[in-house]
Design a protein around this motif. Structure first.
Motif, PDB file in Angstrom:
ATOM      1  N   GLY A  26       7.680   9.545 -21.604  1.00  0.00           N
ATOM      2  CA  GLY A  26       8.469  10.721 -21.231  1.00  0.00           C
ATOM      3  C   GLY A  26       9.898  10.618 -21.709  1.00  0.00           C
ATOM      4  N   ASP A  27      10.488  11.790 -21.904  1.00  0.00           N
ATOM      5  CA  ASP A  27      11.876  11.879 -22.348  1.00  0.00           C
ATOM      6  C   ASP A  27      12.784  11.921 -21.119  1.00  0.00           C
ATOM      7  OD1 ASP A  27      14.292  12.421 -23.493  1.00  0.00           O
ATOM      8  OD2 ASP A  27      13.645  14.256 -24.519  1.00  0.00           O
ATOM      9  N   GLN A  45      16.505  10.932 -31.607  1.00  0.00           N
ATOM     10  CA  GLN A  45      15.609  10.238 -30.670  1.00  0.00           C
ATOM     11  C   GLN A  45      14.590   9.402 -31.439  1.00  0.00           C
ATOM     12  OE1 GLN A  45      16.165  10.239 -27.289  1.00  0.00           O
ATOM     13  NE2 GLN A  45      14.751   8.514 -27.384  1.00  0.00           N
ATOM     14  N   MET A  80       7.899  -0.305 -26.195  1.00  0.00           N
ATOM     15  CA  MET A  80       8.282  -0.692 -24.833  1.00  0.00           C
ATOM     16  C   MET A  80       7.166  -0.323 -23.859  1.00  0.00           C
ATOM     17  SD  MET A  80      11.301  -2.095 -24.487  1.00  0.00           S
ATOM     18  CE  MET A  80      12.990  -2.195 -25.091  1.00  0.00           C
ATOM     19  N   THR A 140      12.779   3.095 -18.842  1.00  0.00           N
ATOM     20  CA  THR A 140      12.393   1.833 -18.178  1.00  0.00           C
ATOM     21  C   THR A 140      12.272   0.661 -19.135  1.00  0.00           C
ATOM     22  OG1 THR A 140      10.873   0.963 -16.500  1.00  0.00           O
ATOM     23  CG2 THR A 140       9.862   2.117 -18.349  1.00  0.00           C
ATOM     24  N   GLY A 141      12.175   0.949 -20.457  1.00  0.00           N
ATOM     25  CA  GLY A 141      11.959  -0.140 -21.409  1.00  0.00           C
ATOM     26  C   GLY A 141      10.645  -0.826 -21.115  1.00  0.00           C
ATOM     27  N   ALA A 161       9.869   5.052 -26.105  1.00  0.00           N
ATOM     28  CA  ALA A 161       9.557   4.135 -27.210  1.00  0.00           C
ATOM     29  C   ALA A 161       8.207   3.485 -26.941  1.00  0.00           C
ATOM     30  CB  ALA A 161      10.651   3.072 -27.332  1.00  0.00           C
ATOM     31  N   GLN A 221      14.359 -10.450 -21.056  1.00  0.00           N
ATOM     32  CA  GLN A 221      14.399 -10.027 -19.645  1.00  0.00           C
ATOM     33  C   GLN A 221      13.700 -11.028 -18.726  1.00  0.00           C
ATOM     34  OE1 GLN A 221      15.786  -6.988 -18.502  1.00  0.00           O
ATOM     35  NE2 GLN A 221      16.591  -6.947 -20.580  1.00  0.00           N
ATOM     36  N   VAL A 242      15.683  12.836 -20.876  1.00  0.00           N
ATOM     37  CA  VAL A 242      16.556  14.011 -20.838  1.00  0.00           C
ATOM     38  C   VAL A 242      15.908  15.149 -20.046  1.00  0.00           C
ATOM     39  CG1 VAL A 242      17.727  15.753 -22.246  1.00  0.00           C
ATOM     40  CG2 VAL A 242      17.701  13.368 -22.992  1.00  0.00           C
ATOM     41  N   TYR A 252      20.808   0.433 -18.025  1.00  0.00           N
ATOM     42  CA  TYR A 252      21.171   0.323 -19.448  1.00  0.00           C
ATOM     43  C   TYR A 252      20.650   1.506 -20.262  1.00  0.00           C
ATOM     44  CZ  TYR A 252      21.261  -4.619 -17.876  1.00  0.00           C
ATOM     45  OH  TYR A 252      21.445  -5.801 -17.185  1.00  0.00           O
ATOM     46  N   LEU A 253      20.559   2.676 -19.647  1.00  0.00           N
ATOM     47  CA  LEU A 253      20.087   3.865 -20.377  1.00  0.00           C
ATOM     48  C   LEU A 253      21.235   4.792 -20.742  1.00  0.00           C
ATOM     49  CD1 LEU A 253      17.872   5.826 -21.426  1.00  0.00           C
ATOM     50  CD2 LEU A 253      17.816   6.816 -19.120  1.00  0.00           C
ATOM     51  N   TRP A 270      24.211   4.650 -21.696  1.00  0.00           N
ATOM     52  CA  TRP A 270      25.006   4.436 -22.916  1.00  0.00           C
ATOM     53  C   TRP A 270      24.257   4.893 -24.163  1.00  0.00           C
ATOM     54  CZ3 TRP A 270      23.743   1.487 -27.188  1.00  0.00           C
ATOM     55  CH2 TRP A 270      22.640   0.629 -27.060  1.00  0.00           C
ATOM     56  N   THR A 271      22.915   4.841 -24.112  1.00  0.00           N
ATOM     57  CA  THR A 271      22.143   5.180 -25.309  1.00  0.00           C
ATOM     58  C   THR A 271      21.357   6.486 -25.116  1.00  0.00           C
ATOM     59  OG1 THR A 271      20.620   4.315 -26.995  1.00  0.00           O
ATOM     60  CG2 THR A 271      20.143   3.706 -24.703  1.00  0.00           C
ATOM     61  N   LEU A 272      21.860   7.323 -24.219  1.00  0.00           N
ATOM     62  CA  LEU A 272      21.153   8.573 -23.907  1.00  0.00           C
ATOM     63  C   LEU A 272      21.850   9.764 -24.568  1.00  0.00           C
ATOM     64  CD1 LEU A 272      18.792   9.740 -22.275  1.00  0.00           C
ATOM     65  CD2 LEU A 272      20.390  10.070 -20.367  1.00  0.00           C
ATOM     66  N   ARG A 273      21.072  10.525 -25.335  1.00  0.00           N
ATOM     67  CA  ARG A 273      21.590  11.797 -25.855  1.00  0.00           C
ATOM     68  C   ARG A 273      21.597  12.804 -24.697  1.00  0.00           C
ATOM     69  NH1 ARG A 273      16.181  12.685 -26.072  1.00  0.00           N
ATOM     70  NH2 ARG A 273      15.891  14.930 -25.975  1.00  0.00           N
ATOM     71  N   VAL A 332      13.095  -3.173 -14.116  1.00  0.00           N
ATOM     72  CA  VAL A 332      13.485  -2.611 -12.809  1.00  0.00           C
ATOM     73  C   VAL A 332      12.270  -2.006 -12.107  1.00  0.00           C
ATOM     74  CG1 VAL A 332      14.886  -0.821 -11.690  1.00  0.00           C
ATOM     75  CG2 VAL A 332      15.878  -2.239 -13.511  1.00  0.00           C
TER      76      VAL A 332
HETATM   77  C1  LIG Z   1      18.655  -1.036 -23.316  1.00  0.00           C
HETATM   78  S1  LIG Z   1      17.031  -0.454 -23.019  1.00  0.00           S
HETATM   79  C2  LIG Z   1      16.945  -0.581 -21.229  1.00  0.00           C
HETATM   80  C3  LIG Z   1      15.549  -0.800 -20.722  1.00  0.00           C
HETATM   81  C4  LIG Z   1      15.409  -1.026 -19.218  1.00  0.00           C
HETATM   82  N1  LIG Z   1      15.879   0.095 -18.444  1.00  0.00           N
HETATM   83  C5  LIG Z   1      16.063  -2.296 -18.739  1.00  0.00           C
HETATM   84  O1  LIG Z   1      16.816  -2.259 -17.781  1.00  0.00           O
HETATM   85  O2  LIG Z   1      15.796  -3.362 -19.326  1.00  0.00           O
HETATM   86  C6  LIG Z   1      17.185   1.295 -23.258  1.00  0.00           C
HETATM   87  C7  LIG Z   1      15.862   2.013 -23.144  1.00  0.00           C
HETATM   88  O3  LIG Z   1      16.109   3.414 -23.093  1.00  0.00           O
HETATM   89  C8  LIG Z   1      15.050   4.063 -23.750  1.00  0.00           C
HETATM   90  N2  LIG Z   1      15.463   5.424 -24.091  1.00  0.00           N
HETATM   91  C9  LIG Z   1      16.470   5.829 -24.874  1.00  0.00           C
HETATM   92  N3  LIG Z   1      16.523   7.173 -24.911  1.00  0.00           N
HETATM   93  C10 LIG Z   1      15.513   7.613 -24.119  1.00  0.00           C
HETATM   94  C11 LIG Z   1      15.048   8.912 -23.755  1.00  0.00           C
HETATM   95  N4  LIG Z   1      15.649  10.031 -24.186  1.00  0.00           N
HETATM   96  N5  LIG Z   1      13.977   9.002 -22.936  1.00  0.00           N
HETATM   97  C12 LIG Z   1      13.359   7.879 -22.483  1.00  0.00           C
HETATM   98  N6  LIG Z   1      13.750   6.632 -22.802  1.00  0.00           N
HETATM   99  C13 LIG Z   1      14.824   6.504 -23.607  1.00  0.00           C
HETATM  100  C14 LIG Z   1      14.781   3.161 -24.939  1.00  0.00           C
HETATM  101  O4  LIG Z   1      13.517   3.404 -25.512  1.00  0.00           O
HETATM  102  C15 LIG Z   1      14.913   1.785 -24.300  1.00  0.00           C
HETATM  103  O5  LIG Z   1      13.667   1.341 -23.817  1.00  0.00           O
END
Ligand SMILES: C[S@@+](CC[C@H](N)C(=O)[O-])C[C@H]1O[C@@H](n2cnc3c(N)ncnc32)[C@H](O)[C@@H]1O
Length: 248
Positions: free
Chosen positions: A108-109, A8, A84, A59-60, A81, A26, A111, A127-128, A130-133, A64
């Motif tokens: 906040g996390d 993370q 963001m 939310t980045g 992050a 965006q 997860v 877009y979360l 795909w990059t979410l643990r 949204v």
């Molecule tokens: C590709 S960006 C998408 C941002 C936004 N949702 C959008 O539609 O533009 C992915 C976001 O997921 C966040 N992220 C990744 N893992 C996360 C986690 N475990 N908890 C919270 N945010 C997370 C990143 O910090 C990043 O801001």
């Protein structure tokens, strides 16, 4: 199975560094109004009528979250992050000063979001996944945060169906592609079950497995048309995006 905090931390560092450029993309003026109309239509069709209590996870810089607040929803938005979050907080404060509706931005996390059970009518994420643990644990948690009948809306795509190029992870180059490849190195990729999914069904199946009902997958044709017309970010290819919706 829980993942190490280093995964993370690596993601947070990458998305914080990327935040200003990501946010500018965006907001790109040439399609801002069109984006607003099409994303507004896509989310409104899937959400309960406004005003609903909405949590936007990952939310980045808040695209949204701000859109849904402007449509009259009561929105809370979280990310992990700091780069963001700071852009989103500044924008929210500016809007409030002008007397406009704005989301509440909190760290906040995704997860394990720290809210009481049954607090929201809808949870959104764009877009979360795909990059979410630990997406399975996250989805189960999101279901608990929803009121009965509440909706989950996850927008995503198959961004890397052929895999994230491991060769590029070796370089110490400073360009964006290098930064991406270094952040998403093999150890990180191994902790992200959906990063290299070949079909959106991989996400939808996990949504179903987490106990959501009436799960549907809708291709976002109007967004695809906009992407084809205006192009996408450098280094990216136009991909169909999907809205996965389920009910708690
Ligand atoms: C590709 S960006 C998408 C941002 C936004 N949702 C959008 O539609 O533009 C992915 C976001 O997921 C966040 N992220 C990744 N893992 C996360 C986690 N475990 N908890 C919270 N945010 C997370 C990143 O910090 C990043 O801001």
């Amino acid at each position: 199975m829980s993942t190490s905090p280093e995964v993370q931390a690596r993601l947070d560092e990458y998305w914080s560094g990327r935040a200003p450029e990501y946010d500018a993309y965006q907001q790109r003026p040439e399609r801002a109004a069109l984006d607003r109309a099409e994303w507004g239509a896509a989310f409104s069709a899937a959400l309960p009528p406004a005003p609903a209590d909405v949590l936007d996870v990952g939310t980045g810089s808040g695209y949204v979250a701000f859109l849904l607040a402007s449509l009259g929803h009561r929105v809370t938005a979280t990310d992990h992050a700091e780069g963001m979050l700071s852009i989103a907080r500044t924008r929210a404060e500016d809007l409030r000063r002008r007397g406009e509706l704005a989301p509440t931005i909190v760290a906040g996390d995704a997860v394990a979001p720290d809210f009481p059970e049954a607090s929201f009518d809808a949870i959104t994420s764009r877009y979360l996944l795909w990059t979410l643990r630990e997406p399975d644990a996250a989805l189960q948690d999101w279901r608990r945060l929803l009121r009965p009948g509440g909706v989950l809306i996850a927008v995503d795509s198959t961004w890397f169906p052929d895999g994230i190029d491991p060769a590029a992870t070796d370089g110490a180059h400073g360009d964006d592609e290098g930064a991406f490849a270094r952040a998403y190195h093999s150890g990180v990729r191994a902790a992200l079950p959906l990063a290299e999914a070949r079909s959106i069904d991989a996400a939808a199946d996990r949504v179903r497995a987490a106990g959501f009902r009436d799960v549907t997958v809708t291709p976002l044709e109007a967004i695809h048309a906009l992407d084809l017309e205006h192009g996408v970010a450098p280094g990216h290819e136009v991909q169909m995006q999907y809205l996965v919706r389920g009910r708690a």
